[in-house]
Write a protein that holds these residues in place. Structure first.
Motif, PDB file in Angstrom:
ATOM      1  N   HIS A 287       0.821  -1.220   0.000  1.00 42.82           N
ATOM      2  CA  HIS A 287       0.000   0.000   0.000  1.00 42.82           C
ATOM      3  C   HIS A 287       0.854   1.268   0.000  1.00 42.82           C
ATOM      4  CE1 HIS A 287      -3.618  -2.306   0.312  1.00 42.82           C
ATOM      5  NE2 HIS A 287      -3.273  -2.836   1.474  1.00 42.82           N
ATOM      6  N   VAL A 288       1.849   1.294  -0.874  1.00 44.35           N
ATOM      7  CA  VAL A 288       2.623   2.512  -1.090  1.00 44.35           C
ATOM      8  C   VAL A 288       2.404   2.984  -2.521  1.00 44.35           C
ATOM      9  CG1 VAL A 288       4.403   2.117   0.648  1.00 44.35           C
ATOM     10  CG2 VAL A 288       4.689   1.135  -1.635  1.00 44.35           C
ATOM     11  N   SER A 289       2.425   4.281  -2.702  1.00 44.60           N
ATOM     12  CA  SER A 289       2.282   4.874  -4.027  1.00 44.60           C
ATOM     13  C   SER A 289       3.606   4.796  -4.783  1.00 44.60           C
ATOM     14  CB  SER A 289       1.858   6.336  -3.899  1.00 44.60           C
ATOM     15  OG  SER A 289       2.922   7.112  -3.349  1.00 44.60           O
ATOM     16  N   TRP A 290       3.538   5.131  -6.066  1.00 43.04           N
ATOM     17  CA  TRP A 290       4.767   5.214  -6.860  1.00 43.04           C
ATOM     18  C   TRP A 290       5.682   6.286  -6.274  1.00 43.04           C
ATOM     19  CZ3 TRP A 290       7.444   8.905  -9.564  1.00 43.04           C
ATOM     20  CH2 TRP A 290       8.442   8.454 -10.446  1.00 43.04           C
ATOM     21  N   TYR A 291       5.116   7.388  -5.836  1.00 39.36           N
ATOM     22  CA  TYR A 291       5.938   8.458  -5.275  1.00 39.36           C
ATOM     23  C   TYR A 291       6.683   7.980  -4.029  1.00 39.36           C
ATOM     24  CZ  TYR A 291       3.476  11.723  -8.351  1.00 39.36           C
ATOM     25  OH  TYR A 291       2.972  12.379  -9.445  1.00 39.36           O
ATOM     26  N   GLU A 292       6.018   7.199  -3.191  1.00 45.69           N
ATOM     27  CA  GLU A 292       6.676   6.670  -1.993  1.00 45.69           C
ATOM     28  C   GLU A 292       7.776   5.683  -2.366  1.00 45.69           C
ATOM     29  OE1 GLU A 292       3.484   6.341   1.503  1.00 45.69           O
ATOM     30  OE2 GLU A 292       2.647   5.844  -0.469  1.00 45.69           O
ATOM     31  N   ALA A 293       7.495   4.814  -3.328  1.00 48.33           N
ATOM     32  CA  ALA A 293       8.510   3.857  -3.771  1.00 48.33           C
ATOM     33  C   ALA A 293       9.726   4.569  -4.353  1.00 48.33           C
ATOM     34  CB  ALA A 293       7.898   2.903  -4.800  1.00 48.33           C
ATOM     35  N   ASP A 294       9.465   5.579  -5.168  1.00 46.83           N
ATOM     36  CA  ASP A 294      10.544   6.342  -5.792  1.00 46.83           C
ATOM     37  C   ASP A 294      11.367   7.084  -4.737  1.00 46.83           C
ATOM     38  OD1 ASP A 294      11.823   7.674  -8.191  1.00 46.83           O
ATOM     39  OD2 ASP A 294      10.910   9.437  -7.263  1.00 46.83           O
ATOM     40  N   ALA A 295      10.699   7.665  -3.743  1.00 53.64           N
ATOM     41  CA  ALA A 295      11.414   8.394  -2.689  1.00 53.64           C
ATOM     42  C   ALA A 295      12.283   7.452  -1.871  1.00 53.64           C
ATOM     43  CB  ALA A 295      10.413   9.119  -1.791  1.00 53.64           C
ATOM     44  N   TYR A 296      11.754   6.289  -1.513  1.00 56.93           N
ATOM     45  CA  TYR A 296      12.555   5.319  -0.769  1.00 56.93           C
ATOM     46  C   TYR A 296      13.796   4.937  -1.573  1.00 56.93           C
ATOM     47  CZ  TYR A 296      14.178   0.969   1.283  1.00 56.93           C
ATOM     48  OH  TYR A 296      14.967  -0.005   1.834  1.00 56.93           O
ATOM     49  N   ALA A 297      13.610   4.643  -2.859  1.00 60.53           N
ATOM     50  CA  ALA A 297      14.744   4.229  -3.679  1.00 60.53           C
ATOM     51  C   ALA A 297      15.817   5.309  -3.715  1.00 60.53           C
ATOM     52  CB  ALA A 297      14.267   3.897  -5.094  1.00 60.53           C
ATOM     53  N   ARG A 298      15.430   6.565  -3.845  1.00 59.80           N
ATOM     54  CA  ARG A 298      16.411   7.661  -3.848  1.00 59.80           C
ATOM     55  C   ARG A 298      17.117   7.753  -2.498  1.00 59.80           C
ATOM     56  NH1 ARG A 298      13.976  12.783  -7.264  1.00 59.80           N
ATOM     57  NH2 ARG A 298      12.430  11.645  -8.484  1.00 59.80           N
ATOM     58  N   TRP A 299      16.354   7.641  -1.425  1.00 53.10           N
ATOM     59  CA  TRP A 299      16.939   7.681  -0.075  1.00 53.10           C
ATOM     60  C   TRP A 299      17.970   6.566   0.098  1.00 53.10           C
ATOM     61  CZ3 TRP A 299      16.194   3.672   3.529  1.00 53.10           C
ATOM     62  CH2 TRP A 299      16.697   3.926   4.820  1.00 53.10           C
ATOM     63  N   ALA A 300      17.694   5.398  -0.474  1.00 56.53           N
ATOM     64  CA  ALA A 300      18.599   4.256  -0.352  1.00 56.53           C
ATOM     65  C   ALA A 300      19.767   4.319  -1.331  1.00 56.53           C
ATOM     66  CB  ALA A 300      17.815   2.958  -0.573  1.00 56.53           C
ATOM     67  N   GLY A 301      19.849   5.385  -2.127  1.00 59.10           N
ATOM     68  CA  GLY A 301      20.921   5.510  -3.107  1.00 59.10           C
ATOM     69  C   GLY A 301      20.724   4.609  -4.310  1.00 59.10           C
ATOM     70  N   ARG A 302      19.461   4.280  -4.584  1.00 59.00           N
ATOM     71  CA  ARG A 302      19.145   3.380  -5.674  1.00 59.00           C
ATOM     72  C   ARG A 302      18.041   4.001  -6.523  1.00 59.00           C
ATOM     73  NH1 ARG A 302      21.299  -1.670  -4.675  1.00 59.00           N
ATOM     74  NH2 ARG A 302      19.625  -2.850  -5.685  1.00 59.00           N
ATOM     75  N   ARG A 303      17.344   3.198  -7.275  1.00 61.78           N
ATOM     76  CA  ARG A 303      16.254   3.682  -8.122  1.00 61.78           C
ATOM     77  C   ARG A 303      15.278   2.540  -8.345  1.00 61.78           C
ATOM     78  NH1 ARG A 303      17.122   1.299 -13.051  1.00 61.78           N
ATOM     79  NH2 ARG A 303      19.263   0.784 -13.625  1.00 61.78           N
ATOM     80  N   LEU A 304      14.115   2.846  -8.895  1.00 68.51           N
ATOM     81  CA  LEU A 304      13.198   1.796  -9.315  1.00 68.51           C
ATOM     82  C   LEU A 304      13.680   1.200 -10.633  1.00 68.51           C
ATOM     83  CD1 LEU A 304       9.722   3.462  -8.611  1.00 68.51           C
ATOM     84  CD2 LEU A 304      10.962   1.824  -7.180  1.00 68.51           C
ATOM     85  N   PRO A 305      13.494  -0.106 -10.836  1.00 61.95           N
ATOM     86  CA  PRO A 305      13.867  -0.686 -12.131  1.00 61.95           C
ATOM     87  C   PRO A 305      12.920  -0.201 -13.219  1.00 61.95           C
ATOM     88  CG  PRO A 305      12.679  -2.300 -10.819  1.00 61.95           C
ATOM     89  CD  PRO A 305      12.905  -1.108  -9.928  1.00 61.95           C
ATOM     90  N   THR A 306      13.423  -0.101 -14.430  1.00 65.50           N
ATOM     91  CA  THR A 306      12.526   0.152 -15.550  1.00 65.50           C
ATOM     92  C   THR A 306      11.691  -1.092 -15.798  1.00 65.50           C
ATOM     93  OG1 THR A 306      14.043  -0.683 -17.250  1.00 65.50           O
ATOM     94  CG2 THR A 306      14.268   1.651 -16.607  1.00 65.50           C
ATOM     95  N   GLU A 307      10.635  -0.919 -16.559  1.00 67.50           N
ATOM     96  CA  GLU A 307       9.790  -2.075 -16.887  1.00 67.50           C
ATOM     97  C   GLU A 307      10.582  -3.133 -17.647  1.00 67.50           C
ATOM     98  OE1 GLU A 307       5.519  -3.177 -19.009  1.00 67.50           O
ATOM     99  OE2 GLU A 307       6.490  -1.270 -19.493  1.00 67.50           O
ATOM    100  N   ALA A 308      11.429  -2.711 -18.583  1.00 66.85           N
ATOM    101  CA  ALA A 308      12.224  -3.669 -19.345  1.00 66.85           C
ATOM    102  C   ALA A 308      13.214  -4.401 -18.439  1.00 66.85           C
ATOM    103  CB  ALA A 308      12.970  -2.958 -20.478  1.00 66.85           C
ATOM    104  N   GLU A 309      13.827  -3.689 -17.493  1.00 67.14           N
ATOM    105  CA  GLU A 309      14.722  -4.348 -16.549  1.00 67.14           C
ATOM    106  C   GLU A 309      13.967  -5.377 -15.710  1.00 67.14           C
ATOM    107  OE1 GLU A 309      18.103  -0.888 -15.723  1.00 67.14           O
ATOM    108  OE2 GLU A 309      16.248  -0.912 -14.535  1.00 67.14           O
ATOM    109  N   TRP A 310      12.795  -4.994 -15.243  1.00 66.63           N
ATOM    110  CA  TRP A 310      12.013  -5.928 -14.432  1.00 66.63           C
ATOM    111  C   TRP A 310      11.709  -7.190 -15.234  1.00 66.63           C
ATOM    112  CZ3 TRP A 310       7.874  -8.977 -14.347  1.00 66.63           C
ATOM    113  CH2 TRP A 310       7.444  -9.459 -13.107  1.00 66.63           C
ATOM    114  N   GLU A 311      11.254  -7.026 -16.470  1.00 68.34           N
ATOM    115  CA  GLU A 311      10.888  -8.213 -17.256  1.00 68.34           C
ATOM    116  C   GLU A 311      12.108  -9.050 -17.614  1.00 68.34           C
ATOM    117  OE1 GLU A 311       8.626  -9.477 -21.369  1.00 68.34           O
ATOM    118  OE2 GLU A 311       7.801  -7.793 -20.217  1.00 68.34           O
ATOM    119  N   LYS A 312      13.235  -8.413 -17.869  1.00 66.94           N
ATOM    120  CA  LYS A 312      14.426  -9.208 -18.149  1.00 66.94           C
ATOM    121  C   LYS A 312      14.828 -10.012 -16.929  1.00 66.94           C
ATOM    122  CE  LYS A 312      18.985  -9.256 -20.231  1.00 66.94           C
ATOM    123  NZ  LYS A 312      20.066  -8.497 -20.906  1.00 66.94           N
ATOM    124  N   ALA A 313      14.787  -9.393 -15.743  1.00 70.44           N
ATOM    125  CA  ALA A 313      15.114 -10.119 -14.515  1.00 70.44           C
ATOM    126  C   ALA A 313      14.157 -11.278 -14.289  1.00 70.44           C
ATOM    127  CB  ALA A 313      15.080  -9.161 -13.323  1.00 70.44           C
TER     128      ALA A 313
END
Length: 440
Positions: A287-313
């Motif tokens: 129950h987190v929004s995209w904005y929350e997910a994106d903010a967490y990833a930035r805080w952690a020094g990371r990012r959200l995967p792109t859709e293509a990255e997710w599907e390749k993984a």
């Protein structure tokens, strides 16, 4: 790199699959609507959602439209109700004001349509037109009903009152824990999307080659415990981590934690289908929004995967040089592979389902929580709207972000390695979580 393959399926097997998928969907619909009173069925529990009774009749109406009308060419049973259950004519917030069918009338209508559909399925060749090819229309309707079942489950989560749904909890992780916190996915081309999956929807098509650079991706989704560290470090009070629209959203609505969380006596609690309980540290955050997910990833020094990255993984098999249907292979999901189908009413603990891991060892890519990606919802090269523009095409653009992988609320018929979901980046009531990535 080889192209995707999919074995031919005999017509009798396709009929059995379609009948089983339709039957399972209707049983779930009944389970979600029979457990509450008629006033609960007709009430609107949130302006974000329809009354449950609207979903119930809409399921029957869409089934009648696509199978009895468009496939069989029959006249409508109740032509006067078609506009009431057109999702594009009436926003959800306005649907309680419509002259909807009552609970028993909606049940009778849906049951009458289903009886005629089974007669149609028994005697209709599953070939000859695009709608009938390999039973597509029947599979599309089974997926449509399951998608509304997931929507109704969201309504149950938003509903106030005593709990009415029960399910056993997921088993604790079986087998060895993941060897590492992240996995390296080597760069190179892979086959994204599908042209062979019989019941794939239009936005999953066609299969095409996509080039993706090397990247690291989390072995499991981000957990509640990890997310609490973000909160404790002032993540919701520091604009550095937030997209401008996200920062405005959390300020305007005074958001400081995932939806349904509350802080009491120094402990995080959550409300889950009418039960208030401690937030489990080792479950994927929900129950987190995209904005929350994106903010967490930035805080952690990371990012959200792109859709293509997710599907390749999730799908690419480096040894075989091909894309699988699922992370574990081409076989349909079982309870050993993933947490799907409302078998449980919560995500399984992070690290579960080693049998469902990808060739590179990424776990829980299917089931548990929908995973936000960094990507806008856009068509693939060669996209063709089918069988109607309003399923996908009208949603393409930067307004919607892509989610992948399904959740515990998603039935296997509506979840595969190519399946694409999308929503507005502010959405939090959906069963959404995420995992993070980083470049090499």
């Amino acid at each position: 790199m080889t192209t995707e393959t999919h074995p031919e399926i005999r017509p009798d097997v396709l009929r059995e699959r379609a009948a089983a998928a339709l039957t399972a969907a209707r049983a779930r619909t009944a389970g979600l609507t029979d457990v509450v009173s008629d006033p609960d069925l007709t009430a609107q529990h949130s302006p974000l959602m329809s009354p449950l009774v609207w979903d119930l009749a809409h399921i029957g109406n869409q089934e009648e439209l696509w199978l009895l009308r468009n496939v069989a060419g029959r006249e409508f049973l109740r032509p006067e109700i078609n506009s009431l259950y057109d999702a594009f004519q009436h926003p959800r917030a306005e649907r309680p004001k419509l002259p909807l069918l009552g609970p028993e009338e909606a049940r009778r209508y849906a049951a009458e349509v289903r009886g005629r559909v089974f007669d149609l399925l028994d005697r209709t060749p599953l070939e000859g037109t695009a709608l009938l090819d390999r039973g597509f229309a029947f599979g599309m309707i089974a997926q449509h009903e399951q998608q509304h079942d997931e929507t109704m489950l969201i309504t149950h989560q938003l509903r106030a009152g005593e709990p009415v749904l029960t399910a056993e909890d997921p088993q604790p992780p079986q087998g060895p824990a993941p060897a590492a916190a992240e996995v390296l996915v080597p760069g190179g081309p892979f086959i994204m999307g599908t042209s062979a999956e019989p019941w794939a929807l239009d936005n999953e098509r066609p299969a095409h080659v996509r080039e993706v650079g090397s990247f690291w991706i989390d072995t499991v989704p981000v957990t509640n415990g990890a997310y609490q560290a973000f909160i404790a470090d002032g993540g919701y009070t520091d604009p550095r981590w937030w997209a401008a629209e996200g920062w405005e959203q959390i300020r305007r609505h005074d958001i400081g934690a995932p939806l349904f969380w509350q802080r009491e006596a120094g402990q995080w609690l959550r409300r889950r289908f009418g039960v208030t309980e401690p937030v489990p540290d080792d479950e994927p955050v929900l129950h987190v929004s995209w904005y929350e997910a994106d903010a967490y990833a930035r805080w952690a020094g990371r990012r959200l995967p792109t859709e293509a990255e997710w599907e390749k993984a999730a799908r690419h098999d480096p040894a075989a040089g091909r894309s699988r249907r699922y992370p574990w292979g081409d076989a349909d999901p079982t309870p050993l592979h993933a947490n799907l189908g409302q078998r449980h009413l919560r995500p399984a603990r992070a690290g579960c389902y080693p049998a469902g891991a990808s060739p590179l060892g990424v776990r829980q890519l299917i089931g548990d929580v929908w995973e936000w990606t960094a990507s806008d919802f856009l068509p693939y090269p060669g996209f063709r709207a089918f069988p109607y523009r309003e399923y996908s095409e009208v949603f393409f653009g930067p307004e919607h972000k892509v989610l992948r992988g399904g959740s515990f609320a998603v039935d296997p018929v509506a979840c595969r390695g190519t399946f694409r979901n999308w929503d507005l980046p502010v959405r939090r009531q959906i069963f959404s979580g995420f995992r993070t990535a980083r470049g090499v």
